[in-house]
Design a protein around this motif. Structure first.
Motif, mmCIF file in Angstrom:
data_model
loop_
_atom_site.group_PDB
_atom_site.id
_atom_site.type_symbol
_atom_site.label_atom_id
_atom_site.label_comp_id
_atom_site.label_asym_id
_atom_site.label_seq_id
_atom_site.Cartn_x
_atom_site.Cartn_y
_atom_site.Cartn_z
ATOM 1 N N CYS A 132 0.776 -1.038 0.016
ATOM 2 C CA CYS A 132 0.126 0.152 -0.143
ATOM 3 C C CYS A 132 0.775 1.168 0.088
ATOM 4 O O CYS A 132 1.966 1.237 0.460
ATOM 5 C CB CYS A 132 -0.998 -0.063 1.320
ATOM 6 N N ALA A 133 0.313 2.421 -0.618
ATOM 7 C CA ALA A 133 1.031 3.585 -0.283
ATOM 8 C C ALA A 133 0.997 4.348 1.069
ATOM 9 O O ALA A 133 -0.426 3.875 1.541
ATOM 10 C CB ALA A 133 0.294 4.687 -1.405
ATOM 11 N N THR A 134 2.039 4.668 1.616
ATOM 12 C CA THR A 134 1.634 5.129 2.888
ATOM 13 C C THR A 134 2.731 6.479 3.079
ATOM 14 O O THR A 134 3.692 6.532 2.393
ATOM 15 C CB THR A 134 2.222 4.147 4.068
ATOM 16 N N CYS A 135 2.116 7.485 4.067
ATOM 17 C CA CYS A 135 2.878 8.619 4.174
ATOM 18 C C CYS A 135 2.546 9.413 5.428
ATOM 19 O O CYS A 135 1.441 9.044 6.143
ATOM 20 C CB CYS A 135 2.914 9.650 3.053
ATOM 21 N N TRP A 193 -4.883 11.945 -1.437
ATOM 22 C CA TRP A 193 -4.553 10.886 -2.292
ATOM 23 C C TRP A 193 -4.929 11.314 -3.609
ATOM 24 O O TRP A 193 -6.186 11.728 -3.774
ATOM 25 C CB TRP A 193 -4.657 9.618 -1.821
ATOM 26 N N GLN A 237 -8.818 2.466 3.028
ATOM 27 C CA GLN A 237 -7.845 3.273 3.341
ATOM 28 C C GLN A 237 -7.569 2.955 4.779
ATOM 29 O O GLN A 237 -8.437 2.336 5.354
ATOM 30 C CB GLN A 237 -8.327 4.800 3.324
ATOM 31 N N ARG A 238 -6.500 3.118 5.440
ATOM 32 C CA ARG A 238 -6.201 2.940 6.970
ATOM 33 C C ARG A 238 -5.366 4.233 7.296
ATOM 34 O O ARG A 238 -4.460 4.925 6.615
ATOM 35 C CB ARG A 238 -5.632 1.848 6.990
ATOM 36 N N SER A 291 -3.141 5.562 11.362
ATOM 37 C CA SER A 291 -2.745 5.200 12.581
ATOM 38 C C SER A 291 -3.675 5.823 13.331
ATOM 39 O O SER A 291 -4.637 7.156 12.967
ATOM 40 C CB SER A 291 -1.140 5.730 12.799
ATOM 41 N N THR A 321 0.252 8.553 10.305
ATOM 42 C CA THR A 321 0.213 7.904 8.849
ATOM 43 C C THR A 321 -1.198 7.776 8.563
ATOM 44 O O THR A 321 -2.086 7.668 9.161
ATOM 45 C CB THR A 321 0.960 6.521 9.194
ATOM 46 N N SER A 322 -1.255 7.690 7.016
ATOM 47 C CA SER A 322 -2.329 7.438 6.229
ATOM 48 C C SER A 322 -1.915 6.424 5.127
ATOM 49 O O SER A 322 -0.913 6.651 4.363
ATOM 50 C CB SER A 322 -2.998 8.638 5.691
ATOM 51 N N ARG A 323 -2.676 5.381 5.047
ATOM 52 C CA ARG A 323 -2.442 4.369 3.828
ATOM 53 C C ARG A 323 -3.617 4.217 2.987
ATOM 54 O O ARG A 323 -4.779 4.523 3.193
ATOM 55 C CB ARG A 323 -2.112 3.006 4.483
ATOM 56 N N ASP A 379 -4.813 1.541 -0.358
ATOM 57 C CA ASP A 379 -4.429 0.384 -1.087
ATOM 58 C C ASP A 379 -5.731 -0.023 -1.879
ATOM 59 O O ASP A 379 -6.697 0.512 -1.674
ATOM 60 C CB ASP A 379 -4.104 -0.879 0.101
#
Length: 133
Positions: free
Chosen positions: A1-4, A16, A34-35, A37, A112-114, A116
């Protein structure tokens, strides 16, 4: 997944984004997961625009509430408006709508946000329809 990270103070400005073509296709649908923290962004909405100079517009039913898992913030075959049919360039973004974190505090710099499992599906337009373009 993309995360930042770096989502703090991102209400209505951080997102995004993807770009794709729907030439020869119609009835486009969007899916994603999406996910975040516990200190990452919780609330998003899906928007679209046609072409790079288009105007961002909310997608009906495109509100996304994210949790610290990939089961809460799911978009499943969300219908994109007919304006996105048979277009050379369509943009879709998931934009933060406020600064509330998954833990119901304020989004932190290190939160963080992810994202996928992004999928775009569409029906093939009839040959006579798309050959005219």
């Amino acid at each position: 997944c993309a995360t930042c990270v770096g989502w703090d103070n991102g209400a209505n400005t951080k997102y995004w984004e993807i770009k794709f073509s729907t030439l020869g296709h119609q009835d486009t649908k969007l899916s994603s997961k999406q996910r975040a923290s516990s200190t990452g962004p919780k609330n998003f909405k899906v928007q679209y625009k046609v072409g790079s100079a288009g105007t961002w517009t909310d997608v009906t039913g495109g509100t996304v509430t994210v949790g610290n898992n990939f089961t809460t913030g799911v978009v499943s075959e969300l219908a994109l408006p007919s304006e996105t049919d048979k277009q050379a360039e369509v943009h879709v973004r998931w934009i933060m709508t406020d600064n509330v974190s998954v833990g119901n505090g304020v989004v932190a710099t290190t939160g963080t946000s992810r994202i996928d499992s992004i999928a775009i599906t569409a029906d093939v337009a009839s040959v006579s329809d798309w050959m005219m373009h």
